[in-house]
Motif scaffolding. Structure first.
Motif, PDB file in Angstrom:
ATOM      1  N   ALA A   1       0.852  -1.192   0.000  1.00 61.14           N
ATOM      2  CA  ALA A   1       0.000   0.000   0.000  1.00 61.14           C
ATOM      3  C   ALA A   1       0.889   1.245   0.000  1.00 61.14           C
ATOM      4  O   ALA A   1       2.092   1.155   0.254  1.00 61.14           O
ATOM      5  N   ASP A   2       0.284   2.386  -0.271  1.00 63.85           N
ATOM      6  CA  ASP A   2       1.000   3.677  -0.212  1.00 63.85           C
ATOM      7  C   ASP A   2       2.278   3.656  -1.049  1.00 63.85           C
ATOM      8  O   ASP A   2       3.318   4.195  -0.648  1.00 63.85           O
ATOM      9  N   VAL A   3       2.201   3.053  -2.221  1.00 62.89           N
ATOM     10  CA  VAL A   3       3.393   2.882  -3.056  1.00 62.89           C
ATOM     11  C   VAL A   3       3.733   4.190  -3.766  1.00 62.89           C
ATOM     12  O   VAL A   3       2.859   4.887  -4.285  1.00 62.89           O
ATOM     13  N   ARG A   4       5.018   4.487  -3.786  1.00 61.26           N
ATOM     14  CA  ARG A   4       5.493   5.666  -4.501  1.00 61.26           C
ATOM     15  C   ARG A   4       6.907   5.408  -5.007  1.00 61.26           C
ATOM     16  O   ARG A   4       7.759   4.917  -4.266  1.00 61.26           O
ATOM     17  N   ALA A   5       7.138   5.726  -6.281  1.00 67.02           N
ATOM     18  CA  ALA A   5       8.488   5.687  -6.836  1.00 67.02           C
ATOM     19  C   ALA A   5       8.941   7.111  -7.111  1.00 67.02           C
ATOM     20  O   ALA A   5       8.151   7.975  -7.481  1.00 67.02           O
ATOM     21  N   ALA A   6      10.222   7.364  -6.931  1.00 69.99           N
ATOM     22  CA  ALA A   6      10.831   8.644  -7.246  1.00 69.99           C
ATOM     23  C   ALA A   6      12.111   8.370  -8.014  1.00 69.99           C
ATOM     24  O   ALA A   6      12.634   7.248  -8.014  1.00 69.99           O
ATOM     25  N   THR A   7      12.622   9.380  -8.691  1.00 73.28           N
ATOM     26  CA  THR A   7      13.885   9.226  -9.408  1.00 73.28           C
ATOM     27  C   THR A   7      14.791  10.407  -9.121  1.00 73.28           C
ATOM     28  O   THR A   7      14.339  11.478  -8.709  1.00 73.28           O
ATOM     29  N   GLU A   8      16.083  10.209  -9.349  1.00 69.18           N
ATOM     30  CA  GLU A   8      17.078  11.258  -9.129  1.00 69.18           C
ATOM     31  C   GLU A   8      18.300  10.980 -10.004  1.00 69.18           C
ATOM     32  O   GLU A   8      18.446   9.898 -10.555  1.00 69.18           O
ATOM     33  N   GLU A   9      19.153  11.965 -10.104  1.00 69.28           N
ATOM     34  CA  GLU A   9      20.413  11.921 -10.852  1.00 69.28           C
ATOM     35  C   GLU A   9      20.175  11.889 -12.364  1.00 69.28           C
ATOM     36  O   GLU A   9      19.944  10.833 -12.951  1.00 69.28           O
ATOM     37  N   PHE A  10      20.225  13.056 -12.958  1.00 69.01           N
ATOM     38  CA  PHE A  10      20.173  13.204 -14.414  1.00 69.01           C
ATOM     39  C   PHE A  10      21.518  13.761 -14.881  1.00 69.01           C
ATOM     40  O   PHE A  10      22.373  13.006 -15.342  1.00 69.01           O
ATOM     41  N   THR A  11      21.743  15.045 -14.692  1.00 70.59           N
ATOM     42  CA  THR A  11      23.073  15.589 -15.005  1.00 70.59           C
ATOM     43  C   THR A  11      24.133  15.003 -14.066  1.00 70.59           C
ATOM     44  O   THR A  11      25.287  14.831 -14.458  1.00 70.59           O
ATOM     45  N   ALA A  12      23.745  14.684 -12.831  1.00 68.37           N
ATOM     46  CA  ALA A  12      24.706  14.098 -11.887  1.00 68.37           C
ATOM     47  C   ALA A  12      25.201  12.737 -12.367  1.00 68.37           C
ATOM     48  O   ALA A  12      26.368  12.387 -12.190  1.00 68.37           O
ATOM     49  N   ALA A  13      24.313  11.962 -12.998  1.00 65.13           N
ATOM     50  CA  ALA A  13      24.733  10.667 -13.539  1.00 65.13           C
ATOM     51  C   ALA A  13      25.609  10.846 -14.770  1.00 65.13           C
ATOM     52  O   ALA A  13      26.550  10.075 -15.002  1.00 65.13           O
ATOM     53  N   MET A  14      25.319  11.884 -15.562  1.00 66.07           N
ATOM     54  CA  MET A  14      26.132  12.139 -16.754  1.00 66.07           C
ATOM     55  C   MET A  14      27.553  12.556 -16.381  1.00 66.07           C
ATOM     56  O   MET A  14      28.484  12.374 -17.164  1.00 66.07           O
ATOM     57  N   LEU A  15      27.714  13.113 -15.199  1.00 65.76           N
ATOM     58  CA  LEU A  15      29.054  13.362 -14.668  1.00 65.76           C
ATOM     59  C   LEU A  15      29.595  12.128 -13.956  1.00 65.76           C
ATOM     60  O   LEU A  15      30.744  11.725 -14.157  1.00 65.76           O
ATOM     61  N   GLY A  16      28.759  11.517 -13.119  1.00 69.99           N
ATOM     62  CA  GLY A  16      29.233  10.464 -12.227  1.00 69.99           C
ATOM     63  C   GLY A  16      29.767   9.243 -12.941  1.00 69.99           C
ATOM     64  O   GLY A  16      30.814   8.694 -12.543  1.00 69.99           O
ATOM     65  N   TRP A  17      29.112   8.793 -14.011  1.00 79.38           N
ATOM     66  CA  TRP A  17      29.582   7.581 -14.678  1.00 79.38           C
ATOM     67  C   TRP A  17      30.903   7.775 -15.396  1.00 79.38           C
ATOM     68  O   TRP A  17      31.804   6.937 -15.273  1.00 79.38           O
ATOM     69  N   PRO A  18      31.103   8.863 -16.145  1.00 79.91           N
ATOM     70  CA  PRO A  18      32.442   9.094 -16.695  1.00 79.91           C
ATOM     71  C   PRO A  18      33.520   9.238 -15.620  1.00 79.91           C
ATOM     72  O   PRO A  18      34.639   8.738 -15.784  1.00 79.91           O
ATOM     73  N   VAL A  19      33.188   9.913 -14.513  1.00 81.19           N
ATOM     74  CA  VAL A  19      34.167  10.079 -13.436  1.00 81.19           C
ATOM     75  C   VAL A  19      34.565   8.721 -12.875  1.00 81.19           C
ATOM     76  O   VAL A  19      35.760   8.419 -12.715  1.00 81.19           O
ATOM     77  N   ARG A  20      33.574   7.871 -12.547  1.00 74.50           N
ATOM     78  CA  ARG A  20      33.877   6.556 -11.991  1.00 74.50           C
ATOM     79  C   ARG A  20      34.692   5.728 -12.976  1.00 74.50           C
ATOM     80  O   ARG A  20      35.605   4.992 -12.593  1.00 74.50           O
ATOM     81  N   THR A  21      34.314   5.801 -14.245  1.00 76.30           N
ATOM     82  CA  THR A  21      35.024   5.015 -15.258  1.00 76.30           C
ATOM     83  C   THR A  21      36.463   5.489 -15.412  1.00 76.30           C
ATOM     84  O   THR A  21      37.397   4.676 -15.507  1.00 76.30           O
ATOM     85  N   PHE A  22      36.668   6.790 -15.413  1.00 78.06           N
ATOM     86  CA  PHE A  22      38.023   7.333 -15.513  1.00 78.06           C
ATOM     87  C   PHE A  22      38.862   6.905 -14.304  1.00 78.06           C
ATOM     88  O   PHE A  22      40.029   6.521 -14.446  1.00 78.06           O
ATOM     89  N   GLU A  23      38.260   6.948 -13.128  1.00 81.65           N
ATOM     90  CA  GLU A  23      38.982   6.529 -11.919  1.00 81.65           C
ATOM     91  C   GLU A  23      39.393   5.071 -11.993  1.00 81.65           C
ATOM     92  O   GLU A  23      40.452   4.685 -11.490  1.00 81.65           O
ATOM     93  N   ALA A  24      38.549   4.237 -12.638  1.00 79.22           N
ATOM     94  CA  ALA A  24      38.880   2.818 -12.773  1.00 79.22           C
ATOM     95  C   ALA A  24      39.948   2.573 -13.824  1.00 79.22           C
ATOM     96  O   ALA A  24      40.588   1.514 -13.827  1.00 79.22           O
ATOM     97  N   ALA A  25      40.156   3.549 -14.712  1.00 78.27           N
ATOM     98  CA  ALA A  25      41.109   3.373 -15.812  1.00 78.27           C
ATOM     99  C   ALA A  25      42.526   3.813 -15.468  1.00 78.27           C
ATOM    100  O   ALA A  25      43.466   3.499 -16.209  1.00 78.27           O
ATOM    101  N   VAL A  26      42.695   4.537 -14.363  1.00 79.55           N
ATOM    102  CA  VAL A  26      44.027   5.016 -13.983  1.00 79.55           C
ATOM    103  C   VAL A  26      44.493   4.292 -12.725  1.00 79.55           C
ATOM    104  O   VAL A  26      43.687   3.704 -12.004  1.00 79.55           O
ATOM    105  N   PRO A  27      45.785   4.299 -12.425  1.00 80.94           N
ATOM    106  CA  PRO A  27      46.280   3.589 -11.241  1.00 80.94           C
ATOM    107  C   PRO A  27      45.652   4.100  -9.955  1.00 80.94           C
ATOM    108  O   PRO A  27      45.386   5.314  -9.822  1.00 80.94           O
ATOM    109  N   PRO A  28      45.378   3.208  -8.990  1.00 83.41           N
ATOM    110  CA  PRO A  28      44.807   3.635  -7.705  1.00 83.41           C
ATOM    111  C   PRO A  28      45.670   4.699  -7.038  1.00 83.41           C
ATOM    112  O   PRO A  28      46.899   4.605  -7.022  1.00 83.41           O
ATOM    113  N   GLY A  29      45.014   5.743  -6.515  1.00 83.57           N
ATOM    114  CA  GLY A  29      45.732   6.805  -5.820  1.00 83.57           C
ATOM    115  C   GLY A  29      46.336   7.860  -6.712  1.00 83.57           C
ATOM    116  O   GLY A  29      46.889   8.854  -6.225  1.00 83.57           O
TER     117      GLY A  29
END
Length: 319
Positions: A245-273
């Motif tokens: 009962a009382d079900v509700r869905a919400a969404t978030e991260e539009f421009t934030a996801a467009m930044l966040g995924w490239p950032v995470r991917t770039f961080e995974a592509a370079v040496p740790p630290g």
């Protein structure tokens, strides 16, 4: 003495091959392999940064009128990120964690012990939760529903273990459109980063690409463990069919996801630290600012299905 199975952080070739056709086994092997490094991979912490993040996700979709709850359960707990940070924010004083991966349950319990939180845990299938009817006042989960083959069946189990009037909150679920652009942005970033760092002046920025061996074969299952991407309206419908009962869905991260995924991917592509704290703070604060714009400005004009993250809440009908 616990009867839970032991973690399998080093899958055999035969297990990995079988897991390609068994999504539950794939999730066990992949997440057992990731358990030891998962917090570092996703920049998970148990300090004010992630406490605020977890509490904000919960309140965004469900509010906080019922805080504090009595007893809380996290479904598909991973290392305990969502529940442990919510407990530190005051959601509940007593908690339980479940996950299909023994390695993740062990990691969550270690984190809870280190934080001084009253938490027990069980290795469990989300479609068969090993607790009695009406055991919990609130059930939470983060980035878990998209791993579960039968989401409706899992939500029926969630409602079974909730007390009448109890609430569930699930966050961090990928939307159909959000998954489309996030994956493509990530793939383009990976290709660009790994191509540019082949140049002699930039080879120090290239992370060595290790071959998979017996200690890391489960990494190949990353493409198998995700089972669903959601439309917010469909997610609401699934929860209602399960009996909520009382079900509700919400969404978030539009421009934030467009930044966040490239950032995470770039961080995974370079040496740790290699990038350092200044980069980390730049990335985090930029994500915060864009998230504010997404929630307070763009959510008024952009269809909710275009945002990357879906959250859903509902309650167990009172008798």
């Amino acid at each position: 003495m616990s009867t839970d199975p032991a973690p399998q952080p080093h899958a055999t070739a035969e297990q990995v091959e079988a897991a390609r056709h068994d999504p539950k086994l794939a999730n066990v092997l992949y997440h057992d392999w990731e358990a030891g490094s998962y917090d570092d991979k996703w920049s998970i912490s148990y300090d004010e940064r992630c406490i605020s993040y977890a509490a904000d996700r919960f309140r965004y979709v469900a509010g906080d009128a019922d805080w504090p709850y009595g007893r809380a359960l996290e479904l598909g707990c991973g290392t305990g990120f969502f529940l442990l940070n919510l407990m530190q924010a005051g959601l509940a004083k007593q908690g339980s964690v479940t996950d299909l991966s023994p390695g993740m349950v062990q990691a969550a319990l270690r984190n809870a012990e280190r934080l001084g939180l009253d938490v027990d845990g069980r290795v469990a299938d989300a479609e068969h939760i090993p607790y009695d009817d009406g055991s919990f006042d609130v059930v939470v989960g983060h980035a878990v529903l998209h791993h579960i083959p039968d989401v409706e069946g899992a939500l029926r189990e969630v409602l079974r273990v909730l007390k009448p009037g109890g609430r569930f909150v699930f966050a961090g679920e990928p939307t159909k459109i959000g998954d489309f652009y996030a994956r493509r942005l990530g793939a383009l970033t990976w290709k660009a980063a790994t191509t540019v760092t082949k140049l002699p002046p930039l080879q120090g920025w290239r992370r060595p690409q290790a071959e998979l061996d017996e200690s890391s074969r489960a990494a190949a299952l990353e493409a198998v463990v995700d089972q669903h991407i959601f439309d917010p309206a469909d997610l609401e419908a699934i929860a209602r069919r399960a009996g909520a009962a009382d079900v509700r869905a919400a969404t978030e991260e539009f421009t934030a996801a467009m930044l966040g995924w490239p950032v995470r991917t770039f961080e995974a592509a370079v040496p740790p630290g290699k990038l350092g704290m200044r980069w980390a703070m730049f990335a985090y604060r930029s994500w915060q600012r864009l998230s504010w714009v997404d929630r307070n400005v763009l959510s008024r004009v952009v269809p909710r299905g275009w945002f990357y993250n879906a959250l859903v809440t509902g309650t167990k009908p009172a008798r």
